[in-house]
Design an enzyme around this catalytic site. Structure first.
Site, mmCIF file in Angstrom:
data_model
loop_
_atom_site.group_PDB
_atom_site.id
_atom_site.type_symbol
_atom_site.label_atom_id
_atom_site.label_comp_id
_atom_site.label_asym_id
_atom_site.label_seq_id
_atom_site.Cartn_x
_atom_site.Cartn_y
_atom_site.Cartn_z
ATOM 1 N N ARG A 29 -37.434 -4.475 -0.165
ATOM 2 C CA ARG A 29 -36.301 -5.318 0.218
ATOM 3 C C ARG A 29 -35.945 -4.984 1.671
ATOM 4 O O ARG A 29 -36.502 -4.056 2.263
ATOM 5 C CB ARG A 29 -35.108 -5.189 -0.747
ATOM 6 C CG ARG A 29 -34.856 -3.884 -1.395
ATOM 7 C CD ARG A 29 -34.425 -2.779 -0.466
ATOM 8 N NE ARG A 29 -33.362 -3.182 0.423
ATOM 9 C CZ ARG A 29 -33.079 -2.593 1.566
ATOM 10 N NH1 ARG A 29 -33.788 -1.555 1.975
ATOM 11 N NH2 ARG A 29 -32.103 -3.006 2.326
ATOM 12 N N GLY A 30 -34.986 -5.772 2.213
ATOM 13 C CA GLY A 30 -34.684 -5.662 3.634
ATOM 14 C C GLY A 30 -35.493 -6.729 4.358
ATOM 15 O O GLY A 30 -36.712 -6.832 4.164
ATOM 16 N N ALA A 31 -34.798 -7.525 5.181
ATOM 17 C CA ALA A 31 -35.435 -8.731 5.738
ATOM 18 C C ALA A 31 -36.770 -8.467 6.446
ATOM 19 O O ALA A 31 -37.791 -9.090 6.107
ATOM 20 C CB ALA A 31 -34.444 -9.449 6.642
ATOM 21 N N ARG A 78 -37.091 -15.003 -1.968
ATOM 22 C CA ARG A 78 -35.750 -14.599 -1.512
ATOM 23 C C ARG A 78 -35.372 -15.552 -0.373
ATOM 24 O O ARG A 78 -35.891 -15.449 0.738
ATOM 25 C CB ARG A 78 -35.742 -13.134 -1.059
ATOM 26 C CG ARG A 78 -36.109 -12.205 -2.222
ATOM 27 C CD ARG A 78 -35.543 -10.830 -2.058
ATOM 28 N NE ARG A 78 -34.099 -10.788 -2.123
ATOM 29 C CZ ARG A 78 -33.374 -9.731 -1.724
ATOM 30 N NH1 ARG A 78 -33.967 -8.673 -1.222
ATOM 31 N NH2 ARG A 78 -32.056 -9.755 -1.825
ATOM 32 N N GLN A 103 -27.779 -0.064 -2.171
ATOM 33 C CA GLN A 103 -28.723 0.256 -1.090
ATOM 34 C C GLN A 103 -28.180 1.360 -0.183
ATOM 35 O O GLN A 103 -28.942 2.148 0.385
ATOM 36 C CB GLN A 103 -29.012 -0.986 -0.232
ATOM 37 C CG GLN A 103 -29.803 -2.070 -0.913
ATOM 38 C CD GLN A 103 -28.919 -3.127 -1.530
ATOM 39 O OE1 GLN A 103 -27.800 -2.835 -1.959
ATOM 40 N NE2 GLN A 103 -29.402 -4.348 -1.605
ATOM 41 N N ASP A 117 -29.889 -10.680 7.853
ATOM 42 C CA ASP A 117 -30.979 -11.389 7.171
ATOM 43 C C ASP A 117 -31.295 -12.717 7.832
ATOM 44 O O ASP A 117 -32.397 -13.251 7.673
ATOM 45 C CB ASP A 117 -30.628 -11.607 5.696
ATOM 46 C CG ASP A 117 -30.790 -10.308 4.939
ATOM 47 O OD1 ASP A 117 -29.894 -9.453 5.048
ATOM 48 O OD2 ASP A 117 -31.839 -10.125 4.291
ATOM 49 N N ASN A 165 -25.710 -11.512 6.092
ATOM 50 C CA ASN A 165 -26.142 -10.147 5.760
ATOM 51 C C ASN A 165 -25.623 -9.818 4.357
ATOM 52 O O ASN A 165 -24.930 -10.637 3.732
ATOM 53 C CB ASN A 165 -25.642 -9.142 6.804
ATOM 54 C CG ASN A 165 -26.307 -7.781 6.663
ATOM 55 O OD1 ASN A 165 -27.534 -7.692 6.538
ATOM 56 N ND2 ASN A 165 -25.530 -6.708 6.649
ATOM 57 N N LYS A 166 -25.936 -8.643 3.890
ATOM 58 C CA LYS A 166 -25.594 -8.209 2.537
ATOM 59 C C LYS A 166 -24.135 -8.494 2.191
ATOM 60 O O LYS A 166 -23.247 -8.289 3.022
ATOM 61 C CB LYS A 166 -25.896 -6.711 2.428
ATOM 62 C CG LYS A 166 -25.602 -6.056 1.112
ATOM 63 C CD LYS A 166 -26.196 -6.775 -0.084
ATOM 64 C CE LYS A 166 -27.685 -6.997 -0.006
ATOM 65 N NZ LYS A 166 -28.191 -7.962 -1.021
HETATM 66 O O1 MRU Z 1 -30.857 -7.505 -0.664
HETATM 67 P P1 MRU Z 1 -31.473 -6.663 0.408
HETATM 68 O O2 MRU Z 1 -31.440 -5.204 0.097
HETATM 69 O O3 MRU Z 1 -32.840 -7.142 0.790
HETATM 70 O O4 MRU Z 1 -30.523 -6.893 1.648
HETATM 71 C C1 MRU Z 1 -30.815 -6.222 2.844
HETATM 72 C C2 MRU Z 1 -29.788 -6.445 3.887
HETATM 73 O O5 MRU Z 1 -28.842 -7.184 3.719
HETATM 74 C C3 MRU Z 1 -30.040 -5.783 5.195
HETATM 75 O O6 MRU Z 1 -28.842 -5.464 5.823
HETATM 76 C C4 MRU Z 1 -30.819 -6.758 6.091
HETATM 77 O O7 MRU Z 1 -31.964 -7.208 5.434
HETATM 78 C C5 MRU Z 1 -31.194 -6.147 7.353
HETATM 79 S S1 MRU Z 1 -32.508 -5.004 7.125
HETATM 80 C C6 MRU Z 1 -33.053 -4.399 8.555
#
Ligand code: MRU
Length: 360
Positions: free
Chosen positions: A54-56, A101, A208, A249, A259-260
């Site tokens: 996970r993470g963009a 996603r 996370q 994201d 973002n999250k």
């Molecule tokens: O649902 P996730 O864990 O994939 O969400 C991740 C985030 O929101 C991060 O802040 C974002 O992807 C930036 S990662 C460098």
């Protein structure tokens, strides 16, 4: 707790090995370090959907390798040299991966890059297409790592002298090819011997922050305090937070930032307390096709992830729960955006265009 350097050559977020896509199962961290090996594009899609990765930027890298898997798979069965069959297979793979996603634009950005790289071939034999796809996936991974280091170099100047930074979710090495986005200026400050103390939101419901960001910071011996999401305002009011620094994201043309979930609340709190709110993201997170945040697709995940914690029910049976996985922070609440090309200040629109056009 396991201790090892997170970005050593022995341990990376995602990598290609012996015709497979390998990744660390982020659902099991910090208690277990298990490597998932994906042999098919369907395996990669599942790993992205279930958030094993996970993470963009990290899901962009994984998806790029998923495209390479799809290309090799099709090339092997296209014994008659039918390159159109490989192209068709890649188009289907792209649709599958992109659908997993919807909010993180890095996903479709990466799959498009791989597809376009194969379309540029002058002599597109099935093997040549497969080679091109893998070469592009390797390039995306290497570039992401370089972009994160550049974000660290540019962003470190924004960290206030006392260095009390609040971050949300995990925008660290695990969320990227390595080094991270929001964690990059923090890491750089620490490497430079500057004072730094990170307040880490636990980040309900997937945790996370508690599981991943805390783990990464501990590995690097970067001073930190874990807080629940609901404590942010308390610490801001007490003057303990000097700035908020988060990842993204998707950043759209006017500078609105997805973002999250919980990021928007932090931006409102930061504004109320006169604290700068910084976003760190590579150009691969910028989506100029969307004019503002209202157009960003917000991923709705299963409410099960809200009413349970580590498989155990925490709310009564029959309760109705919602689970938007992301929110949108309006550009008006963002102090600056840190990219690999430098720091962008409001108004964001023109400078974001420049950053996005320099991205390829
Ligand atoms: O649902 P996730 O864990 O994939 O969400 C991740 C985030 O929101 C991060 O802040 C974002 O992807 C930036 S990662 C460098």
């Amino acid at each position: 707790m396991l201790w090892f350097p997170i970005m050593s050559s022995a341990l990376r977020t995602v990598w290609w090995e012996a015709g497979q896509v390998c990744l660390i199962d982020q659902r099991l961290l910090p208690n277990e370090t298990t490597i998932v090996r994906c042999s098919t594009v369907e395996d990669v899609a599942r790993a992205i959907r279930t958030m094993q990765i996970r993470g963009a930027p990290a899901i962009g890298c994984a998806a790029a390798y998923g495209m390479a898997l799809a290309a090799w798979d099709a090339a092997r069965s296209a014994a008659d040299g039918d390159h159109q069959r490989v192209y068709d297979h890649l188009a289907t793979a792209k649709m599958l991966l992109d659908a997993q996603r919807p909010t993180a634009v890095n996903l479709s950005w990466a799959t498009r890059r791989v597809l376009e790289s194969t379309r540029r071939l002058i002599d597109p034999s099935p093997e040549a297409i497969a080679h091109a796809a893998l070469t592009e996936a390797h390039a995306i991974l290497a570039e992401d790592l370089a972009m994160c280091h550049a974000i660290g170099r540019h962003g470190v100047a924004l960290i206030p002298p006392r260095g009390h930074v609040l971050t949300h979710c995990n925008a660290g090495g695990l969320a990227t090819a390595g080094y991270g986005t929001a964690l990059a200026p923090i890491r750089t400050a620490h490497e430079q011997g500057r004072p730094i103390h990170v307040y880490v939101d636990e980040t309900r419901p997937f945790l996370q922050g508690a599981r991943l960001t805390a783990w990464e910071l501990l590995q690097e011996r970067i001073p930190m305090t874990l807080i629940t999401d609901t404590m942010a305002g308390y610490f801001m009011k007490r003057g303990e937070i000097d700035c908020v620094l988060v990842g993204a994201d998707r950043i759209v043309a006017n500078g609105d930032v997805a973002n999250k979930i919980g990021t928007y609340s932090l931006a409102v709190l930061a504004r109320a307390h006169g604290i700068p709110f910084f976003v760190a993201a590579p150009s691969s997170t910028i989506d100029l096709a969307l004019p503002n945040g209202d157009a960003i697709p917000i991923e709705e995940r299963s409410p099960e992830e809200v009413v349970t914690c580590f498989g155990r029910r925490i709310a009564p049976e029959g309760v109705v729960a919602a689970h938007p996985a992301f929110d949108v922070t309006p550009a008006s609440l963002v102090t600056a955006i840190i990219t690999e090309y430098g720091v962008v200040y409001p108004p964001f629109d023109v400078q974001l265009q420049q950053v996005a056009s320099g991205s390829r």
